[in-house]
Enzyme design. Structure first.
Site, PDB file in Angstrom:
ATOM      1  CG  HIS B  22     -27.715 -47.375 -48.132  1.00 18.93           C
ATOM      2  ND1 HIS B  22     -28.341 -47.652 -46.941  1.00 18.93           N
ATOM      3  CD2 HIS B  22     -27.560 -46.023 -48.188  1.00 18.93           C
ATOM      4  CE1 HIS B  22     -28.557 -46.524 -46.296  1.00 18.93           C
ATOM      5  NE2 HIS B  22     -28.111 -45.521 -47.025  1.00 18.93           N
ATOM      6  CG  ASP B  30      -9.362 -31.593 -59.947  1.00 21.64           C
ATOM      7  OD1 ASP B  30      -8.321 -32.284 -60.014  1.00 21.64           O
ATOM      8  OD2 ASP B  30      -9.580 -30.793 -59.023  1.00 21.64           O
ATOM      9  NE  ARG B 109      -4.810 -29.807 -50.903  1.00 28.56           N
ATOM     10  CZ  ARG B 109      -3.511 -30.147 -50.908  1.00 28.56           C
ATOM     11  NH1 ARG B 109      -3.121 -31.258 -51.510  1.00 28.56           N
ATOM     12  NH2 ARG B 109      -2.606 -29.355 -50.348  1.00 28.56           N
ATOM     13  N   GLY B 132     -11.886 -29.191 -57.796  1.00 29.06           N
ATOM     14  CA  GLY B 132     -13.128 -29.704 -58.394  1.00 29.06           C
ATOM     15  C   GLY B 132     -13.307 -31.182 -58.088  1.00 29.06           C
TER      16      GLY B 132
END
Lengths: 152, 152
Positions: B22, B30, B109, B132
């Site tokens: 957990h 990607d 990012r 992605g």
């Protein structure tokens, strides 16, 4: 834990079950079986008996329909036809979880040892009842995701 | 192969998903993402895009209902509010496979890179569309086998 996967199946056990291919053999043995001297890949599922381990394994492990007996029990010494409680339990679980079309065979104890040495892996449990040892042969999943059940 | 487990999930990937607990975070990225320089545990699912990998992962990986966004997308540089096709696809798959009650968040990012360094593992695909990349946080399976869905 994972969705719809029995939590007694550890990361290592899942790895092995997934790594096995068609015809590979898995030994499910009791706690007296000399697992570590038979095979280099041994996984422990301590705290469970054969029945509980078998339920978890059968839930994701396809049986092999290309052979007559994808599940084989270890014969009782001098009494090869007798099925003890563990054998009967395993047979019932096989029918409940994998389906009623599967048949359990049997093999003499020393021949079982030879199979164990050549098996893909051994899973050892805390099953204490004697002769609670089985060979499970992995089958085939079809492109549609179902188990390949050949002429059964 | 195994019963009801997507075969694109290799032994190694299954091992990792089962080993996570957990709150542990999985990066799904990607093919341009610098996976190997971010984390020591990288698994490749080559030959598939984000959508296919996500479908397989969501089928067994419980999402975390103790946080608002158990799935987080990488924001597009200078356009943080825009969802590109990969983001929309992932959002749809999350709703289809895991359920409609889950929400996808977003992260800048370079902050994503920090998360990737501290993640449990990274799964890299052949997804070629930019940005992605996603963070999936693992949730809890209840004793009855269902996913713990808290206040959702």
């Amino acid at each position: 834990m994972l969705i719809n996967i029995d939590p007694i199946l550890s990361p290592e056990v899942l790895y092995t079950l997934r790594a096995m291919g068609h015809g590979d053999k898995l030994i499910l043995c009791d706690s007296n079986f000399p697992a570590y001297s038979m095979n280099s890949r041994v996984h422990r599922i301590d705290g469970v008996d054969t029945a509980k381990a078998a339920k978890a394994i059968f839930s994701i492990f396809p049986l092999d329909s290309f052979i007559k007996y994808p599940v084989v029990r270890m014969q009782i010494d001098d009494n090869p036809e007798e099925l003890n409680d563990v054998h009967k339990e395993l047979n019932n679980i096989m029918h409940e979880v994998a389906g009623t079309n599967w048949e359990m065979g049997s093999i003499e104890r020393f021949k079982f040892y030879d199979e164990a040495k050549n098996a893909f892996a051994i899973i050892t449990t805390n099953e204490t009842r004697p002769f609670g040892c089985f060979i499970l042969t992995k089958g085939v999943i079809k492109p549609d995701g179902s188990v390949w059940v050949l002429n059964k």
